[in-house]
Design an enzyme around this catalytic site. Sequence first.
Site, PDB file in Angstrom:
ATOM      1  N   CYS A   1       0.808  -1.234   0.000  1.00 58.04           N
ATOM      2  CA  CYS A   1       0.000   0.000   0.000  1.00 58.04           C
ATOM      3  C   CYS A   1       0.836   1.276   0.000  1.00 58.04           C
ATOM      4  O   CYS A   1       0.386   2.311  -0.470  1.00 58.04           O
ATOM      5  CB  CYS A   1      -0.994  -0.006   1.150  1.00 58.04           C
ATOM      6  SG  CYS A   1      -0.296  -0.382   2.745  1.00 58.04           S
TER       7      CYS A   1
ATOM      8  N   LYS B   1      -5.668  -8.414  11.785  1.00 62.98           N
ATOM      9  CA  LYS B   1      -5.578  -6.981  11.527  1.00 62.98           C
ATOM     10  C   LYS B   1      -6.964  -6.477  11.162  1.00 62.98           C
ATOM     11  O   LYS B   1      -7.574  -6.929  10.193  1.00 62.98           O
ATOM     12  CB  LYS B   1      -4.594  -6.717  10.384  1.00 62.98           C
ATOM     13  CG  LYS B   1      -4.435  -5.248  10.063  1.00 62.98           C
ATOM     14  CD  LYS B   1      -3.377  -5.042   8.994  1.00 62.98           C
ATOM     15  CE  LYS B   1      -3.215  -3.580   8.651  1.00 62.98           C
ATOM     16  NZ  LYS B   1      -2.199  -3.384   7.609  1.00 62.98           N
TER      17      LYS B   1
ATOM     18  N   LYS C   1      -3.641  -6.190  15.682  1.00 64.63           N
ATOM     19  CA  LYS C   1      -3.541  -4.767  15.352  1.00 64.63           C
ATOM     20  C   LYS C   1      -4.926  -4.229  15.077  1.00 64.63           C
ATOM     21  O   LYS C   1      -5.637  -4.851  14.277  1.00 64.63           O
ATOM     22  CB  LYS C   1      -2.649  -4.607  14.116  1.00 64.63           C
ATOM     23  CG  LYS C   1      -2.448  -3.176  13.660  1.00 64.63           C
ATOM     24  CD  LYS C   1      -1.596  -3.101  12.401  1.00 64.63           C
ATOM     25  CE  LYS C   1      -1.394  -1.648  12.008  1.00 64.63           C
ATOM     26  NZ  LYS C   1      -0.664  -1.474  10.762  1.00 64.63           N
TER      27      LYS C   1
ATOM     28  N   TYR D   1       4.955   3.592  18.799  1.00 62.72           N
ATOM     29  CA  TYR D   1       5.674   4.818  18.443  1.00 62.72           C
ATOM     30  C   TYR D   1       6.295   5.481  19.669  1.00 62.72           C
ATOM     31  O   TYR D   1       7.070   6.419  19.542  1.00 62.72           O
ATOM     32  CB  TYR D   1       4.729   5.784  17.720  1.00 62.72           C
ATOM     33  CG  TYR D   1       4.186   5.181  16.455  1.00 62.72           C
ATOM     34  CD1 TYR D   1       4.945   5.184  15.289  1.00 62.72           C
ATOM     35  CD2 TYR D   1       2.946   4.537  16.426  1.00 62.72           C
ATOM     36  CE1 TYR D   1       4.484   4.585  14.133  1.00 62.72           C
ATOM     37  CE2 TYR D   1       2.466   3.936  15.278  1.00 62.72           C
ATOM     38  CZ  TYR D   1       3.244   3.961  14.135  1.00 62.72           C
ATOM     39  OH  TYR D   1       2.791   3.347  12.998  1.00 62.72           O
TER      40      TYR D   1
END
Length: 330
Positions: free
Chosen positions: A123, A200, A253, A318
Amino acid sequence: MADFFRGRRLRSTAALRALVSEHHVTAQDLIMPYFVVDTDDAAFRKEIPSMPGQFQLSLQEFEKQLAEAVAAGLKSILLFGIPKCKDATGSEGYAEDGIVQRAVRLAKSRHPQLVVITDVCLCEYTDHGHCGILQKTEHDVTVANDSTLTLLQQVAISHAKAGADIVAPSDMMDGRIQALREALDAEGFTNLPIMSYAVKYASSFYGPFRDAAESTPQSGDRKSYQMDPANSREALREATADVLEEADFLMVKPAGAYLDIIRMLRDGFDLPLAAYQVSGEYSMIMAAAQNDWIDLDAVTMESLLAIKRAGADLIITYFAEDIIKRGLVQ
Ligand SMILES: [Zn+2]
């Protein structure tokens, strides 16, 4: 004698609380994602507006930032690439000198002990922003499953040749773990593990990532290949399929809104389990903290602890680099 339970006994001092603490977040558990951009501007370093503190980085800037993070104790990274050119088949995703392939070589040459994981998907490299090749059907345009597998094999092999330690397919095509395993084995990478984004969801929590990776679908959405957030039994089917196809890790996820799914996979399978605390989870915590509505460090650590408690062994987050650098985790 009291006839009730005195749970406070074990909470009375910090030392006692530490002694009986059931779960911990350590630097060893954390995987830091990076976005590396193919650019001629060596000093390129652009903050992602919806993800304060996270940057798109040129290779040179990535090298600098990674060196500091590794020196501070970062053990594992997950790489995403932003190519110069996108096309219908995402060909930069499996180019030998593609941006991720170069970033892997750089990271491994500087830090041989660092675990370098690559995202295997299309993607970020397709001009239409979907995770595979588009196919017109009578009424619709959809992502073609089986022809996409061939390209994903090429992506994984190009990452393996560059020196990746683990490949992590995130595309959600059916049969991809088997396809990657066969392709990697045929090329001699029999010992290269596959971390499957087994479960996911088609989640709205991914919004900021699409700014970061410039991978928003130009039309439609990803609901025909990613899972429906309403479903949990389906997660068992997806994970079972990936285990049978010889995945080495499973992943859930997003993480924070899917703790029940993490627990379900922990109880149902014995593979190492990763959870991805996605961009929207990060951005919500950062935004509230920047408004002084919550305590950044306390909420960050609590969010990660909850993911561990739910059953994850590893967390892609993150926050990893920052909390390791600032000594919030050891
Ligand atoms: Zn994708």
